[in-house]
Design a protein around this motif. Sequence first.
Motif, short mmCIF file in Angstrom:
data_model
loop_
_atom_site.label_atom_id
_atom_site.label_comp_id
_atom_site.label_asym_id
_atom_site.label_seq_id
_atom_site.Cartn_x
_atom_site.Cartn_y
_atom_site.Cartn_z
N HIS A 28 0.85 -1.19 0.00
CA HIS A 28 0.00 0.00 0.00
C HIS A 28 0.89 1.24 0.00
CE1 HIS A 28 1.02 0.29 4.23
NE2 HIS A 28 0.49 -0.92 4.46
N GLY A 29 0.26 2.40 -0.11
CA GLY A 29 1.00 3.65 -0.29
C GLY A 29 2.07 3.90 0.76
N TRP A 30 1.69 3.73 2.02
CA TRP A 30 2.65 4.01 3.10
C TRP A 30 3.82 3.04 3.06
CZ3 TRP A 30 5.04 7.19 5.81
CH2 TRP A 30 5.60 6.91 7.05
N ILE A 33 6.18 4.08 0.41
CA ILE A 33 7.02 5.19 0.87
C ILE A 33 8.16 4.69 1.75
CG2 ILE A 33 7.03 7.19 2.44
CD1 ILE A 33 4.41 8.06 1.25
N SER A 47 5.99 13.14 -0.39
CA SER A 47 4.71 13.35 0.28
C SER A 47 3.67 12.44 -0.37
CB SER A 47 4.28 14.80 0.14
OG SER A 47 4.00 15.07 -1.22
N SER A 48 2.54 12.29 0.32
CA SER A 48 1.47 11.44 -0.24
C SER A 48 0.98 12.03 -1.57
CB SER A 48 0.31 11.33 0.75
OG SER A 48 -0.22 12.60 1.03
N GLY A 49 0.98 13.38 -1.65
CA GLY A 49 0.53 14.01 -2.91
C GLY A 49 1.45 13.66 -4.06
N LEU A 51 3.47 11.13 -4.26
CA LEU A 51 3.38 9.69 -4.52
C LEU A 51 2.18 9.39 -5.42
CD1 LEU A 51 4.43 6.79 -3.76
CD2 LEU A 51 2.54 6.73 -2.15
N TYR A 52 1.05 10.04 -5.11
CA TYR A 52 -0.16 9.69 -5.87
C TYR A 52 -0.22 10.33 -7.25
CZ TYR A 52 -2.02 6.29 -2.90
OH TYR A 52 -2.17 5.12 -2.25
N ILE A 53 0.48 11.43 -7.43
CA ILE A 53 0.61 11.95 -8.80
C ILE A 53 1.29 10.88 -9.65
CG2 ILE A 53 1.74 13.66 -10.26
CD1 ILE A 53 1.50 15.63 -7.89
N LEU A 56 -1.02 7.48 -9.92
CA LEU A 56 -2.13 7.57 -10.87
C LEU A 56 -1.64 7.44 -12.30
CD1 LEU A 56 -4.23 10.40 -9.23
CD2 LEU A 56 -4.99 8.08 -9.63
N ASP A 77 -5.42 -1.17 8.35
CA ASP A 77 -6.23 0.03 8.10
C ASP A 77 -7.11 -0.17 6.86
OD1 ASP A 77 -7.19 2.56 7.65
OD2 ASP A 77 -5.33 3.53 8.28
N ARG A 79 -8.56 1.83 5.09
CA ARG A 79 -8.40 2.85 4.04
C ARG A 79 -7.31 2.48 3.05
NH1 ARG A 79 -7.31 7.90 7.80
NH2 ARG A 79 -5.84 6.36 8.60
N ARG A 80 -6.50 1.49 3.42
CA ARG A 80 -5.35 1.14 2.57
C ARG A 80 -5.79 0.61 1.22
NH1 ARG A 80 -1.71 3.47 5.39
NH2 ARG A 80 -0.97 2.55 7.33
N ARG A 81 -5.03 1.00 0.19
CA ARG A 81 -5.19 0.41 -1.14
C ARG A 81 -3.87 -0.25 -1.47
NH1 ARG A 81 -8.80 2.96 -5.16
NH2 ARG A 81 -10.56 3.81 -4.02
N GLU B 25 -8.50 8.62 0.63
CA GLU B 25 -8.40 7.87 1.89
C GLU B 25 -6.98 7.39 2.14
OE1 GLU B 25 -11.36 4.83 2.08
OE2 GLU B 25 -12.75 6.25 3.00
N GLU B 26 -6.35 6.91 1.10
CA GLU B 26 -4.98 6.40 1.24
C GLU B 26 -4.02 7.55 1.58
OE1 GLU B 26 -3.85 3.11 0.72
OE2 GLU B 26 -1.75 3.63 1.00
N MET B 27 -4.26 8.72 0.98
CA MET B 27 -3.40 9.86 1.29
C MET B 27 -3.56 10.26 2.75
SD MET B 27 -3.56 12.19 -2.19
CE MET B 27 -2.58 13.56 -1.59
N ILE B 30 -1.65 7.79 4.83
CA ILE B 30 -0.21 8.08 4.82
C ILE B 30 0.10 9.26 5.74
CG2 ILE B 30 1.69 8.93 3.37
CD1 ILE B 30 0.49 7.29 1.07
N ARG B 34 2.59 9.09 8.93
CA ARG B 34 3.77 9.95 9.06
C ARG B 34 3.70 10.78 10.34
NH1 ARG B 34 5.73 12.54 3.48
NH2 ARG B 34 7.54 12.87 4.80
N GLU B 51 3.34 17.52 3.58
CA GLU B 51 2.11 16.92 3.05
C GLU B 51 1.20 17.96 2.39
OE1 GLU B 51 0.87 13.75 2.80
OE2 GLU B 51 2.94 13.19 3.21
N GLY B 54 2.65 18.73 -0.90
CA GLY B 54 2.33 17.62 -1.81
C GLY B 54 0.89 17.67 -2.27
#
Lengths: 121, 211
Positions: A28-30, A33, A47-49, A51-53, A56, A77, A79-81, B25-27, B30, B34, B51, B54
């Motif tokens: 998953h995303g975390w 990272i 950052s999560s932003g 990472l997701y840019i 996607l 969690d 919420r995890r993907r 949700e995933e963001m 994260i 953190r 964050e 980002g």
Amino acid sequence: MDGHIAELLPLPNLSTLVLLALAEGDAHGWAIIRRIREIEGTTRTPSSGSLYIAMLRLEDQGLVEETSAPEGIQGDDARRRYYRLTAFGRRVLEAEMDRLTRLVRRAQEWNVVARPARGHA
Amino acid sequence: MKAGRAVFAATLRLLPSAVRARVVEEMQAIYDARMAEASNARARLVVWVTEMWGAAAALWRLRSWRRVAQPTRAFDGELSDVRLAFRGLTRRPGASVLAVLTVGLGIGSASAMFSVVDGVLLRPLPWPDADRVVAIYPTIEEWRTHPSLSASWDRARFSPPEFADWAKRQMSFAAATPLASFTRHLTGRGPAELVSVGVASMDPPGHRRSS
């Protein structure tokens, strides 16, 4: 398809790191990272932003895909993907690594970086 | 740091809907992970700034994600731009009505303004040599410093005998005609009404000069 791979190269640095992190296994995303942090050997992480840019774009290019949570960690969690490397993504990663390897070899030939010791080669 | 998390979550809500469901949700997960990792207030502040930066980057880079990600679906094939626009209008009828009214009002006021400009400034008066017609007013020097009359010292009026004298003696114009305009109350049937009145002489003898 190989021509299509060539169009995607060179990969942006973060995309390469994400594919490399997923080559180790679904995550998953975390977790991605944290793996990137480990690969880079630094505490500075995207950052999560950011990472997701990258995620996607990789997903829409067919290099990674969403997958279900691995067995045994369903209680994680909600919420995890989770993501995994597709077969096409693995070939793109191999092509990118090949490109980088050739770059490093050329740098070694020109003494820009030290050649590896024989014992490790 | 609850407020910080609320600001972060609110920022993510601004992402385009095509992206939101896939990443928000995933963001947040994260972000939480953190924050949990950060050992002190300073580290948490660094995480928050990173964050937020980002999230802002994601807002900017993903603002038109639908268009970038699905170009073939939106613009190729039989779905023309016009049909796409029409679908957008029907999806939000309230906003569409407001947009149509706004555009209509804009066009209406612009064309009304043009009618006035055209009639007053652009189109010549409906007679020959209209650009040679001038209005003449007498000036009254004493009014210049008068408390209430100073505004019209150079726009005073001729009395009828004054005009007759001036018209007889003037040498500069081919013809001169007295005009007057004022308002009057019109009474009779129904309630009284204030009306604008214009008066002009019909080419009085002695006012025309041969040219």
